[in-house]
Design a protein around this motif. Structure first.
Motif, short mmCIF file in Angstrom:
data_model
loop_
_atom_site.label_atom_id
_atom_site.label_comp_id
_atom_site.label_asym_id
_atom_site.label_seq_id
_atom_site.Cartn_x
_atom_site.Cartn_y
_atom_site.Cartn_z
N UNK A 289 19.73 -29.37 -23.86
CA UNK A 289 18.65 -30.24 -24.32
C UNK A 289 19.08 -31.70 -24.28
N UNK A 290 20.34 -31.98 -24.65
CA UNK A 290 20.83 -33.36 -24.64
C UNK A 290 20.87 -33.93 -23.23
N UNK A 291 21.27 -33.12 -22.27
CA UNK A 291 21.28 -33.59 -20.88
C UNK A 291 19.86 -33.83 -20.38
N UNK A 292 18.94 -32.97 -20.76
CA UNK A 292 17.54 -33.15 -20.36
C UNK A 292 16.99 -34.45 -20.95
N UNK A 293 17.34 -34.74 -22.21
CA UNK A 293 16.88 -35.98 -22.84
C UNK A 293 17.42 -37.21 -22.13
N UNK A 294 18.61 -37.10 -21.58
CA UNK A 294 19.24 -38.26 -20.93
C UNK A 294 18.62 -38.60 -19.58
N UNK A 295 17.72 -37.76 -19.07
CA UNK A 295 17.12 -38.00 -17.75
C UNK A 295 16.18 -39.21 -17.77
N UNK A 296 15.55 -39.47 -18.91
CA UNK A 296 14.67 -40.63 -19.03
C UNK A 296 15.27 -41.64 -20.00
N UNK A 297 15.05 -42.93 -19.77
CA UNK A 297 15.65 -43.95 -20.63
C UNK A 297 14.95 -44.06 -21.99
N UNK A 298 15.68 -44.58 -22.96
CA UNK A 298 15.10 -44.86 -24.27
C UNK A 298 14.19 -46.08 -24.14
N UNK A 299 13.00 -45.98 -24.72
CA UNK A 299 12.07 -47.10 -24.64
C UNK A 299 10.76 -46.76 -25.32
N UNK A 300 9.97 -47.78 -25.66
CA UNK A 300 8.69 -47.55 -26.33
C UNK A 300 7.67 -46.98 -25.35
N UNK A 301 6.61 -46.36 -25.86
CA UNK A 301 5.56 -45.85 -24.96
C UNK A 301 4.85 -47.00 -24.27
#
Length: 424
Positions: A289-301
C-alpha cells in the motif's frame, strides 16, 4: 489560481524571512534569527523571542484565512493528487479501461481503432487522493495528415504533463508504435504501471495461426507479463485484466485500488491469484500500500470532489453522435466525419425535451451520400442510436436534429482543425 497563490505566497514568505533582513540591515546575516514580535501584523508573531516562524505554519494560517466562494480546500498534509497519462497503441482498450475505472461511460469506445481523437480528462476522487486520468489517442508513428498530427500532439502533451504513466498493451504484447516515444517512457523516470488488457482472449487464440508466430508476439498471459517486465523493468506492476468485464473485473478493481493508493492493495492483488513471474520488480514480492501511495505526488486537489471531467456537455454530445457514426458506417467513412453541435437547449420543447442540433462534417460529396444513405435511412439510424445514447448521458428526453455538410479535406486544413479543437 490556488496553485499560483500558494507558490507566490511561499516565495514572499521566504523573502520576508531571509531577504528582507539583509536588505534592511546590511551587516546582519541572512540566516540570523530575527524577532518578529514587534511586527505590526500579529499573524507573524512568534511565541518566543528570536524564534523564526516556520513558513509552513504561516501558509496554513493564510490558507485558513483566505476564503472565497468556490475555493477548493488545500487538503491535509498527506493528500495526493496527480495526472496519469494512459498511453498505448490504437485499439488497446484505453478508453474502455478509463470508463471502467470511473464507472462511467465518459469516453466513446468502439471496436474500431483510432476512435479517440482528443486527450480526455477523467477525475477519480477519494477523501485523501485525486487521480486525474487522461485518456489519449492511440499512438501513430507516422501521421498521415494534420488531424493525426494534432492527435499525436495531444498524446505528447499528456505525456509531458503526467506525474505517472499507465501503459496499455494487450495479450499479444502490441507495442507502442513510436519507438522514440517508447524510449521516452523508458527514460522518463516517472512511475509506470503496465496493463495487459484483453486477457479474456487467451482461450480463443489459435496458436497454429501464422500471425501468432510472429517474433515478439505473445499468446499467453505469462508470456506477455514476462515480455513487458523486460521492456519496463522498473514498472511498479504489470497487471493483467479484461476491461470488457467493466468496473467489476477483478483486474480493474485492483488497478483502481493501486491508483488511489488504497490500504487494500495487497488484498486485491492476492484476489488475482498466484502472482505471475514478472508482475512485480525483481526485488519485490508484491506491491504494498505504501508503494502504491508513492506513485502519485503529495498535493492538494485540483478539482472539486464531485467533478468527473473538465469537458462541457456539448463536447460529449458530439462524441456520442460520432460513436454512432462509427457503429453504422463502414471502412474509412467514419474517420472522415466530424460532429459539431450547433444548438443545445435544455427543456426547449413543450414536453421538456432537450433540443440538440448537430452537423456531421465530411470531406467529399460521395461521403455525404453514404452518410445520408438511400432515402435517408443511414442518417436516420445514426440519429436514433445517437439519441438513445444522449438520453442516457443527459438523463433527459432529447430531440436530435442531424444535418450533413461537406468541408473538403478538413482533416488536412489547419483552420478547420482549430475550429474543431484539434490544434491551437
Amino acid at each position: 489560481f490556488d496553485l499560483f497563490f500558494f507558490s507566490t505566497m511561499k516565495t514572499l514568505v521566504l523573502c520576508y524571512f531571509f531577504v528582507a533582513p539583509v536588505l534592511s540591515f546590511p551587516t546582519a546575516s541572512a540566516f540570523s534569527p530575527v524577532n518578529y514580535q514587534s511586527c505590526d501584523n500579529p499573524t507573524f508573531a512568534t511565541k518566543k523571542s528570536n524564534e523564526l516562524v516556520p513558513p509552513k505554519e504561516i501558509l496554513n494560517e493564510l490558507d485558513a484565512s483566505f476564503q472565497y466562494e468556490g475555493r477548493l480546500p488545500a487538503g491535509d498534509d498527506g493528500h495526493r493528487c496527480g495526472f496519469v497519462c494512459i498511453v498505448g497503441a490504437p485499439n488497446m482498450g484505453k478508453s474502455t479501461i478509463m470508463n471502467a475505472l470511473l464507472e462511467e461511460d465518459l469516453c466513446i469506445a468502439t471496436r474500431k481503432p483510432q476512435t479517440t481523437r482528443h486527450a480526455i480528462l477523467g477525475i477519480m476522487s477519494t477523501d485523501d487522493t485525486q487521480v486525474c486520468l487522461v485518456d489519449t489517442p492511440g499512438v501513430i508513428e507516422n501521421p498521415a495528415y494534420k488531424l493525426q498530427e494534432g492527435m499525436m500532439e495531444a498524446v505528447m502533451g499528456a505525456f509531458y504533463d503526467a506525474d505517472m504513466l499507465l501503459v496499455v498493451t494487450d495479450l499479444f504484447s502490441t507495442p507502442i508504435p513510436d519507438d522514440s516515444l517508447f524510449k521516452r517512457v523508458q527514460m522518463s523516470g516517472k512511475p509506470v504501471v503496465v496493463v495487459i488488457n484483453k486477457i479474456d482472449l487467451v482461450n480463443k487464440v489459435n496458436r497454429e495461426c501464422e500471425e501468432n508466430n510472429i517474433e515478439g508476439r505473445t499468446v499467453t498471459v505469462e508470456e506477455a507479463v514476462a515480455k513487458w517486465r523486460s521492456l519496463l523493468p522498473t514498472a511498479a506492476v504489470v497487471l493483467p485484466l479484461s476491461a470488457e468485464g467493466g468496473p467489476d473485473d477483478i483486474g480493474i478493481k485492483a488497478l483502481r485500488h493501486i491508483l488511489i493508493g488504497s490500504e487494500y492493495v495487497p488484498v486485491v492483488l492476492r484476489d488475482l491469484g498466484r502472482p505471475i513471474a514478472g508482475m512485480f520488480p525483481a526485488s519485490k514480492k508484491t506491491l504494498t500500500a505504501d508503494l502504491a501511495k508513492s506513485l502519485l505526488p503529495v498535493g492538494p486537489p485540483l478539482y472539486d470532489k464531485d467533478t468527473l471531467t473538465d469537458r462541457p456537455e456539448r463536447f460529449f454530445c458530439s462524441e456520442l453522435v460520432r460513436a454512432s457514426l462509427f457503429q453504422n458506417l463502414k471502412k474509412e467513412v467514419p474517420y472522415c466525419c466530424e460532429v459539431q453541435i450547433t444548438d443545445f437547449k435544455e427543456n426547449h420543447t413543450k414536453n421538456g425535451k432537450t433540443f440538440i442540433s448537430a452537423i456531421v462534417v465530411v470531406e467529399r460529396d460521395s461521403q455525404k451520400s453514404i452518410v445520408i444513405g438511400k432515402q435517408g435511412q443511414t442518417i436516420k439510424k445514426v440519429g436514433i442510436e445517437a439519441r438513445e445514447r444522449l438520453e442516457e448521458f443527459l438523463q433527459a428526453p432529447v430531440r436530435l436534429e442531424l444535418n450533413v455538410k461537406v468541408d473538403k479535406d478538413w482533416r488536412k486544413k489547419e483552420n478547420a482543425l482549430k475550429r474543431f479543437g484539434y490544434v491551437r
